[in-house]
Design a protein around this motif. Structure first.
Motif, PDB file in Angstrom:
ATOM      1  N   GLN A 201       0.848  -1.182   0.000  1.00  0.00           N
ATOM      2  CA  GLN A 201       0.000   0.000   0.000  1.00  0.00           C
ATOM      3  C   GLN A 201       0.890   1.240   0.000  1.00  0.00           C
ATOM      4  OE1 GLN A 201      -3.268  -0.193  -0.048  1.00  0.00           O
ATOM      5  NE2 GLN A 201      -3.996   1.850   0.467  1.00  0.00           N
ATOM      6  N   VAL A 202       0.742   2.054  -1.012  1.00  0.00           N
ATOM      7  CA  VAL A 202       1.576   3.246  -1.108  1.00  0.00           C
ATOM      8  C   VAL A 202       1.165   4.256  -0.054  1.00  0.00           C
ATOM      9  CG1 VAL A 202       0.080   4.337  -2.812  1.00  0.00           C
ATOM     10  CG2 VAL A 202       2.495   4.964  -2.691  1.00  0.00           C
ATOM     11  N   GLN A 203       2.157   4.923   0.509  1.00  0.00           N
ATOM     12  CA  GLN A 203       1.927   6.039   1.411  1.00  0.00           C
ATOM     13  C   GLN A 203       2.709   7.229   0.897  1.00  0.00           C
ATOM     14  OE1 GLN A 203       3.111   4.428   5.286  1.00  0.00           O
ATOM     15  NE2 GLN A 203       0.949   4.338   5.858  1.00  0.00           N
ATOM     16  N   LEU A 204       2.136   8.419   1.058  1.00  0.00           N
ATOM     17  CA  LEU A 204       2.812   9.644   0.643  1.00  0.00           C
ATOM     18  C   LEU A 204       3.310  10.355   1.890  1.00  0.00           C
ATOM     19  CD1 LEU A 204       0.458  10.961  -2.180  1.00  0.00           C
ATOM     20  CD2 LEU A 204       2.176   9.151  -2.224  1.00  0.00           C
ATOM     21  N   VAL A 205       4.595  10.635   1.901  1.00  0.00           N
ATOM     22  CA  VAL A 205       5.228  11.257   3.056  1.00  0.00           C
ATOM     23  C   VAL A 205       5.744  12.622   2.652  1.00  0.00           C
ATOM     24  CG1 VAL A 205       7.013  11.038   4.800  1.00  0.00           C
ATOM     25  CG2 VAL A 205       5.861   8.980   3.938  1.00  0.00           C
ATOM     26  N   GLN A 206       5.241  13.641   3.305  1.00  0.00           N
ATOM     27  CA  GLN A 206       5.588  15.015   2.958  1.00  0.00           C
ATOM     28  C   GLN A 206       6.668  15.562   3.888  1.00  0.00           C
ATOM     29  OE1 GLN A 206       0.926  15.966   2.192  1.00  0.00           O
ATOM     30  NE2 GLN A 206       2.258  17.731   2.438  1.00  0.00           N
ATOM     31  N   SER A 207       7.435  16.494   3.354  1.00  0.00           N
ATOM     32  CA  SER A 207       8.406  17.215   4.153  1.00  0.00           C
ATOM     33  C   SER A 207       8.529  18.630   3.598  1.00  0.00           C
ATOM     34  CB  SER A 207       9.763  16.507   4.152  1.00  0.00           C
ATOM     35  OG  SER A 207      10.250  16.366   2.842  1.00  0.00           O
TER      36      SER A 207
ATOM     37  N   ALA B 232       7.172  12.154  -0.992  1.00  0.00           N
ATOM     38  CA  ALA B 232       7.799  10.883  -1.333  1.00  0.00           C
ATOM     39  C   ALA B 232       6.770   9.766  -1.332  1.00  0.00           C
ATOM     40  CB  ALA B 232       8.901  10.560  -0.334  1.00  0.00           C
ATOM     41  N   ALA B 233       6.879   8.879  -2.308  1.00  0.00           N
ATOM     42  CA  ALA B 233       6.011   7.698  -2.362  1.00  0.00           C
ATOM     43  C   ALA B 233       6.730   6.550  -1.677  1.00  0.00           C
ATOM     44  CB  ALA B 233       5.680   7.342  -3.803  1.00  0.00           C
ATOM     45  N   SER B 234       6.162   6.101  -0.580  1.00  0.00           N
ATOM     46  CA  SER B 234       6.743   4.996   0.174  1.00  0.00           C
ATOM     47  C   SER B 234       5.912   3.739  -0.045  1.00  0.00           C
ATOM     48  CB  SER B 234       6.766   5.347   1.666  1.00  0.00           C
ATOM     49  OG  SER B 234       7.227   4.261   2.442  1.00  0.00           O
TER      50      SER B 234
ATOM     51  N   ALA C 185      12.700   8.592 -10.689  1.00  0.00           N
ATOM     52  CA  ALA C 185      13.739   7.662 -10.237  1.00  0.00           C
ATOM     53  C   ALA C 185      13.812   7.623  -8.717  1.00  0.00           C
ATOM     54  CB  ALA C 185      15.087   8.060 -10.822  1.00  0.00           C
ATOM     55  N   LYS C 186      13.474   8.750  -8.104  1.00  0.00           N
ATOM     56  CA  LYS C 186      13.499   8.840  -6.642  1.00  0.00           C
ATOM     57  C   LYS C 186      12.103   8.744  -6.034  1.00  0.00           C
ATOM     58  CE  LYS C 186      17.660  11.716  -6.451  1.00  0.00           C
ATOM     59  NZ  LYS C 186      18.225  13.021  -5.991  1.00  0.00           N
ATOM     60  N   ASN C 187      11.089   8.612  -6.873  1.00  0.00           N
ATOM     61  CA  ASN C 187       9.698   8.607  -6.393  1.00  0.00           C
ATOM     62  C   ASN C 187       9.399   9.854  -5.568  1.00  0.00           C
ATOM     63  OD1 ASN C 187       8.368   6.336  -7.494  1.00  0.00           O
ATOM     64  ND2 ASN C 187       9.453   4.990  -6.064  1.00  0.00           N
ATOM     65  N   MET C 188       9.755  11.000  -6.124  1.00  0.00           N
ATOM     66  CA  MET C 188       9.576  12.266  -5.433  1.00  0.00           C
ATOM     67  C   MET C 188       8.841  13.257  -6.322  1.00  0.00           C
ATOM     68  SD  MET C 188      11.027  12.030  -2.418  1.00  0.00           S
ATOM     69  CE  MET C 188      11.142  13.768  -1.957  1.00  0.00           C
ATOM     70  N   VAL C 189       8.029  14.092  -5.685  1.00  0.00           N
ATOM     71  CA  VAL C 189       7.412  15.242  -6.344  1.00  0.00           C
ATOM     72  C   VAL C 189       7.662  16.447  -5.446  1.00  0.00           C
ATOM     73  CG1 VAL C 189       5.246  16.296  -7.063  1.00  0.00           C
ATOM     74  CG2 VAL C 189       5.687  13.899  -7.572  1.00  0.00           C
ATOM     75  N   TYR C 190       7.921  17.574  -6.080  1.00  0.00           N
ATOM     76  CA  TYR C 190       8.280  18.787  -5.356  1.00  0.00           C
ATOM     77  C   TYR C 190       7.344  19.932  -5.713  1.00  0.00           C
ATOM     78  CZ  TYR C 190      12.579  16.054  -5.136  1.00  0.00           C
ATOM     79  OH  TYR C 190      13.502  15.056  -4.961  1.00  0.00           O
ATOM     80  N   LEU C 191       7.217  20.860  -4.778  1.00  0.00           N
ATOM     81  CA  LEU C 191       6.520  22.107  -5.063  1.00  0.00           C
ATOM     82  C   LEU C 191       7.421  23.238  -4.584  1.00  0.00           C
ATOM     83  CD1 LEU C 191       3.861  23.324  -6.166  1.00  0.00           C
ATOM     84  CD2 LEU C 191       3.120  23.514  -3.772  1.00  0.00           C
ATOM     85  N   GLN C 192       8.015  23.926  -5.540  1.00  0.00           N
ATOM     86  CA  GLN C 192       8.839  25.097  -5.232  1.00  0.00           C
ATOM     87  C   GLN C 192       7.933  26.313  -5.195  1.00  0.00           C
ATOM     88  OE1 GLN C 192      12.210  25.392  -4.509  1.00  0.00           O
ATOM     89  NE2 GLN C 192      11.699  27.536  -4.080  1.00  0.00           N
ATOM     90  N   MET C 193       7.938  27.017  -4.085  1.00  0.00           N
ATOM     91  CA  MET C 193       7.040  28.152  -3.894  1.00  0.00           C
ATOM     92  C   MET C 193       7.887  29.403  -3.701  1.00  0.00           C
ATOM     93  SD  MET C 193       4.235  26.386  -1.353  1.00  0.00           S
ATOM     94  CE  MET C 193       5.411  26.161  -0.029  1.00  0.00           C
ATOM     95  N   ASN C 194       7.761  30.332  -4.623  1.00  0.00           N
ATOM     96  CA  ASN C 194       8.502  31.593  -4.572  1.00  0.00           C
ATOM     97  C   ASN C 194       7.544  32.755  -4.414  1.00  0.00           C
ATOM     98  OD1 ASN C 194      10.896  30.137  -5.059  1.00  0.00           O
ATOM     99  ND2 ASN C 194      10.693  30.377  -7.275  1.00  0.00           N
ATOM    100  N   ASP C 195       8.081  33.873  -3.986  1.00  0.00           N
ATOM    101  CA  ASP C 195       7.280  35.089  -3.813  1.00  0.00           C
ATOM    102  C   ASP C 195       6.017  34.791  -3.018  1.00  0.00           C
ATOM    103  OD1 ASP C 195       5.557  37.441  -6.003  1.00  0.00           O
ATOM    104  OD2 ASP C 195       6.516  37.747  -4.056  1.00  0.00           O
ATOM    105  N   LEU C 196       6.199  34.144  -1.891  1.00  0.00           N
ATOM    106  CA  LEU C 196       5.054  33.731  -1.092  1.00  0.00           C
ATOM    107  C   LEU C 196       4.314  34.932  -0.513  1.00  0.00           C
ATOM    108  CD1 LEU C 196       6.674  30.634   0.553  1.00  0.00           C
ATOM    109  CD2 LEU C 196       4.482  30.618  -0.618  1.00  0.00           C
TER     110      LEU C 196
END
Length: 123
Positions: free
Chosen positions: A1-7, A23-25, A72-83
């Motif tokens: 069962q996939v779990q998504l772990v945020q940081s 991250a997809a674990s 390849a790393k099973n990662m997705v990112y959200l870069q947030m600028n000018d918050l």
């Protein structure tokens, strides 16, 4: 069962930047669309961005936020600028229910969600 772990996330001043990671674990992001949503206090959860082979953004973040992926790393990112203070919310990543389909702003298109991470932007 996939779990998504945020940081990532945290407190930043207006105009600053943060990067969220998801991250997809126990599973994979490969061939799935992966999205980011956010929910501010007393507001409904709203779509922020999604990526599969292309990307889509909410108008409110277009030009400031960038979604990216590293399968390849099973990662997705959200870069947030000018918050901005109005970006303050709990942010969630989510994996689409269906393989090989681009998804959009409907939360019902996503079947697996991360635990959420707080982003607070001070003015």
């Amino acid at each position: 069962q996939v779990q998504l772990v945020q940081s990532g996330g945290g407190l930043v001043q207006a105009g600053g930047s943060l990067r969220l990671s998801c991250a997809a674990s126990g599973g994979t992001f490969s061939r799935y669309a992966v999205g980011w949503f956010r929910q501010a206090p007393d507001k409904e959860r709203e779509f922020v961005a999604v990526i599969r082979t292309i990307t889509r953004y909410a108008d409110s973040v277009k030009g400031r936020f960038t979604i990216s992926r590293d399968d390849a790393k099973n990662m997705v990112y959200l870069q947030m600028n000018d918050l901005k203070p109005e970006d303050t919310a709990v942010y969630y990543c989510a994996r689409a229910r269906q393989l090989n389909q681009m998804t959009g702003p409907a939360a019902t298109d996503y079947g697996t969600w991360g635990q959420g991470t707080q982003v607070t932007v001070s003015s």
